[in-house]
Design a protein around this motif. Sequence first.
Motif, PDB file in Angstrom:
ATOM      1  N   UNK A   1       0.838  -1.172   0.000  1.00  0.00           N
ATOM      2  CA  UNK A   1       0.000   0.000   0.000  1.00  0.00           C
ATOM      3  C   UNK A   1       0.892   1.246   0.000  1.00  0.00           C
ATOM      4  N   UNK A   2       0.499   2.239  -0.775  1.00  0.00           N
ATOM      5  CA  UNK A   2       1.231   3.498  -0.832  1.00  0.00           C
ATOM      6  C   UNK A   2       0.760   4.451   0.261  1.00  0.00           C
ATOM      7  N   UNK A   3       1.611   5.396   0.595  1.00  0.00           N
ATOM      8  CA  UNK A   3       1.304   6.406   1.603  1.00  0.00           C
ATOM      9  C   UNK A   3       0.034   7.170   1.234  1.00  0.00           C
ATOM     10  N   UNK A   4      -0.199   7.414  -0.052  1.00  0.00           N
ATOM     11  CA  UNK A   4      -1.383   8.168  -0.491  1.00  0.00           C
ATOM     12  C   UNK A   4      -2.684   7.516  -0.051  1.00  0.00           C
ATOM     13  N   UNK A   5      -2.670   6.208   0.180  1.00  0.00           N
ATOM     14  CA  UNK A   5      -3.867   5.491   0.591  1.00  0.00           C
ATOM     15  C   UNK A   5      -4.078   5.524   2.108  1.00  0.00           C
ATOM     16  N   UNK A   6      -3.060   5.876   2.860  1.00  0.00           N
ATOM     17  CA  UNK A   6      -3.140   5.836   4.318  1.00  0.00           C
ATOM     18  C   UNK A   6      -3.078   7.206   4.990  1.00  0.00           C
ATOM     19  N   UNK A   7      -2.685   8.223   4.259  1.00  0.00           N
ATOM     20  CA  UNK A   7      -2.439   9.525   4.873  1.00  0.00           C
ATOM     21  C   UNK A   7      -3.719  10.309   5.128  1.00  0.00           C
ATOM     22  N   UNK A   8      -3.603  11.284   6.014  1.00  0.00           N
ATOM     23  CA  UNK A   8      -4.669  12.255   6.257  1.00  0.00           C
ATOM     24  C   UNK A   8      -4.575  13.279   5.140  1.00  0.00           C
ATOM     25  N   UNK A   9      -5.597  13.415   4.338  1.00  0.00           N
ATOM     26  CA  UNK A   9      -5.506  14.222   3.123  1.00  0.00           C
ATOM     27  C   UNK A   9      -5.814  15.710   3.299  1.00  0.00           C
ATOM     28  N   UNK A  10      -6.310  16.108   4.448  1.00  0.00           N
ATOM     29  CA  UNK A  10      -6.681  17.510   4.625  1.00  0.00           C
ATOM     30  C   UNK A  10      -5.703  18.255   5.526  1.00  0.00           C
ATOM     31  N   UNK A  11      -4.441  17.989   5.391  1.00  0.00           N
ATOM     32  CA  UNK A  11      -3.429  18.663   6.207  1.00  0.00           C
ATOM     33  C   UNK A  11      -3.353  20.136   5.829  1.00  0.00           C
ATOM     34  N   UNK A  12      -3.095  20.960   6.827  1.00  0.00           N
ATOM     35  CA  UNK A  12      -2.924  22.387   6.601  1.00  0.00           C
ATOM     36  C   UNK A  12      -1.477  22.752   6.856  1.00  0.00           C
ATOM     37  N   UNK A  13      -1.046  23.853   6.278  1.00  0.00           N
ATOM     38  CA  UNK A  13       0.300  24.346   6.500  1.00  0.00           C
ATOM     39  C   UNK A  13       0.218  25.859   6.650  1.00  0.00           C
ATOM     40  N   UNK A  14       1.292  26.451   7.158  1.00  0.00           N
ATOM     41  CA  UNK A  14       1.355  27.905   7.326  1.00  0.00           C
ATOM     42  C   UNK A  14       2.634  28.416   6.687  1.00  0.00           C
ATOM     43  N   UNK A  15       2.636  29.690   6.390  1.00  0.00           N
ATOM     44  CA  UNK A  15       3.854  30.296   5.852  1.00  0.00           C
ATOM     45  C   UNK A  15       4.779  30.671   7.001  1.00  0.00           C
ATOM     46  N   UNK A  16       6.042  30.857   6.689  1.00  0.00           N
ATOM     47  CA  UNK A  16       7.071  31.142   7.697  1.00  0.00           C
ATOM     48  C   UNK A  16       6.802  32.429   8.469  1.00  0.00           C
ATOM     49  N   UNK A  17       6.051  33.357   7.876  1.00  0.00           N
ATOM     50  CA  UNK A  17       5.793  34.637   8.534  1.00  0.00           C
ATOM     51  C   UNK A  17       4.448  34.678   9.270  1.00  0.00           C
ATOM     52  N   UNK A  18       3.872  33.522   9.543  1.00  0.00           N
ATOM     53  CA  UNK A  18       2.610  33.448  10.282  1.00  0.00           C
ATOM     54  C   UNK A  18       2.879  33.611  11.779  1.00  0.00           C
ATOM     55  N   UNK A  19       2.133  34.511  12.444  1.00  0.00           N
ATOM     56  CA  UNK A  19       2.305  34.674  13.893  1.00  0.00           C
ATOM     57  C   UNK A  19       1.910  33.399  14.649  1.00  0.00           C
ATOM     58  N   UNK A  20       2.596  33.127  15.728  1.00  0.00           N
ATOM     59  CA  UNK A  20       2.355  31.928  16.521  1.00  0.00           C
ATOM     60  C   UNK A  20       0.922  31.890  17.062  1.00  0.00           C
ATOM     61  N   UNK A  21       0.339  33.039  17.407  1.00  0.00           N
ATOM     62  CA  UNK A  21      -1.049  33.041  17.898  1.00  0.00           C
ATOM     63  C   UNK A  21      -1.994  32.468  16.850  1.00  0.00           C
ATOM     64  N   UNK A  22      -1.776  32.791  15.598  1.00  0.00           N
ATOM     65  CA  UNK A  22      -2.620  32.275  14.519  1.00  0.00           C
ATOM     66  C   UNK A  22      -2.436  30.755  14.371  1.00  0.00           C
ATOM     67  N   UNK A  23      -1.223  30.292  14.534  1.00  0.00           N
ATOM     68  CA  UNK A  23      -0.950  28.853  14.442  1.00  0.00           C
ATOM     69  C   UNK A  23      -1.618  28.120  15.596  1.00  0.00           C
ATOM     70  N   UNK A  24      -1.548  28.680  16.790  1.00  0.00           N
ATOM     71  CA  UNK A  24      -2.188  28.057  17.951  1.00  0.00           C
ATOM     72  C   UNK A  24      -3.702  27.969  17.752  1.00  0.00           C
ATOM     73  N   UNK A  25      -4.294  28.994  17.190  1.00  0.00           N
ATOM     74  CA  UNK A  25      -5.741  28.966  16.904  1.00  0.00           C
ATOM     75  C   UNK A  25      -6.068  27.885  15.877  1.00  0.00           C
TER      76      UNK A  25
END
Length: 105
Positions: A1-25
Amino acid sequence: MNVSEAMHKKAQWVSADTPVTEIARLMAKGDIGAVPVGKNDRLIGVITGRDIALRIVASGRDPASTLAEETMTAGIVYCRTDEAVDDAIHLMDQRKIRRLPVLWS
């Protein structure tokens, strides 16, 4: 089985200049413990709840004025969607990591 079949597909990411408060939220809203960090369309690190607790809160820094890039763990280990799940598990075991971001192949 490939990773694509087992992974969580709705992962989110942030840019390097995102404030930590926004990431915590984002973490609270999504009930997640780690968020990948990107810059110039590249994955550069990951920020975890532990990173926020130890690098921001414990040291008395202001999370509203501290950015993801200043808080994240750099040197991220990742895999690709077309890799075998067994290979991804082996990589996690070998590197002693609990989270493995997946990049689309």
